[in-house]
Write a protein that holds these residues in place. Sequence first.
Motif, PDB file in Angstrom:
ATOM      1  N   VAL A 177       7.779 -12.340  -1.452  1.00 46.37           N
ATOM      2  CA  VAL A 177       6.367 -12.359  -1.055  1.00 46.37           C
ATOM      3  C   VAL A 177       6.096 -11.352   0.056  1.00 46.37           C
ATOM      4  O   VAL A 177       5.147 -10.564  -0.016  1.00 46.37           O
ATOM      5  CB  VAL A 177       5.955 -13.780  -0.598  1.00 46.37           C
ATOM      6  N   TYR A 181       5.290  -8.374  -2.518  1.00 44.80           N
ATOM      7  CA  TYR A 181       3.857  -8.573  -2.767  1.00 44.80           C
ATOM      8  C   TYR A 181       2.995  -8.011  -1.634  1.00 44.80           C
ATOM      9  O   TYR A 181       2.139  -7.152  -1.867  1.00 44.80           O
ATOM     10  CB  TYR A 181       3.569 -10.058  -2.950  1.00 44.80           C
ATOM     11  N   GLN A 182       3.243  -8.460  -0.413  1.00 46.09           N
ATOM     12  CA  GLN A 182       2.373  -8.077   0.694  1.00 46.09           C
ATOM     13  C   GLN A 182       2.525  -6.609   1.087  1.00 46.09           C
ATOM     14  O   GLN A 182       1.580  -5.992   1.558  1.00 46.09           O
ATOM     15  CB  GLN A 182       2.645  -8.972   1.906  1.00 46.09           C
ATOM     16  N   PRO A 186       7.237  -3.110  -5.471  1.00 45.55           N
ATOM     17  CA  PRO A 186       7.590  -3.783  -6.722  1.00 45.55           C
ATOM     18  C   PRO A 186       9.097  -3.795  -6.993  1.00 45.55           C
ATOM     19  O   PRO A 186       9.599  -4.704  -7.655  1.00 45.55           O
ATOM     20  CB  PRO A 186       6.848  -2.984  -7.793  1.00 45.55           C
ATOM     21  N   MET A 189      10.464  -6.924  -5.453  1.00 43.48           N
ATOM     22  CA  MET A 189      10.126  -8.088  -6.271  1.00 43.48           C
ATOM     23  C   MET A 189      11.015  -8.145  -7.510  1.00 43.48           C
ATOM     24  O   MET A 189      11.514  -9.219  -7.880  1.00 43.48           O
ATOM     25  CB  MET A 189       8.660  -8.025  -6.687  1.00 43.48           C
TER      26      MET A 189
END
Length: 217
Positions: A177, A181-182, A186, A189
Amino acid sequence: MSPQMIELLLEALLETLVMVAAAGSVAIIAGLPLGVLLLITGKGHILENRPVNVIAGVVVNAVRSTPFIILLVAIVPLTRLIAGTAIGTKAAIVPLAIAATPFVARLFETAMREVDSGLIHAAQAMGASRLQIVMKVLIPEARPGLLAAATVMLIGLVGYSAMAGAIGGGGLGDLGVRYGYQRFLPEVMAAVVVVLIVLVQGVQSLGDFLVRRFSRR
């Protein structure tokens, strides 16, 4: 990924392993006697007691039916009381263990229910006590099923730990996250997802191996 991100990934993996191992151990230790209680107090079993069985069943079902994210927030005061904090890896172990215990207790109950009733009757005929029936018949005979149940529970905890990490629990979920995400990375992730897949596959393979081994015995 940069060496720094690889280091963070390894650190997050360690935190996840700690959460899953600690919470899983607590769940197994607490869930096995709870599963035994649910089984033996049932109708027609060796310690039939409907009120106890109903109360235990209601409590187990109530916790199982509560979404983990809600449970995580609802027991913050208890988490803070036990762990001394409401955030971090140490704090995440508390809700993870509470969520996993009733879940694995039901799985353990189901596994022990598969034990041939003839073995129980034979033990009773030989004068075995209820405790002896549990310790020397139910648990040993249900061992492959108990191991399979524990494997399912541990895999579930991997997913729960990622969810806990997303709201401050640390581990792979937190890394995914915060960075994936923040910070719009990618590749981080994707790396987290791959590591989670490998971790789940490793747990499943180990569980399958143990089930096969004890099934042959």
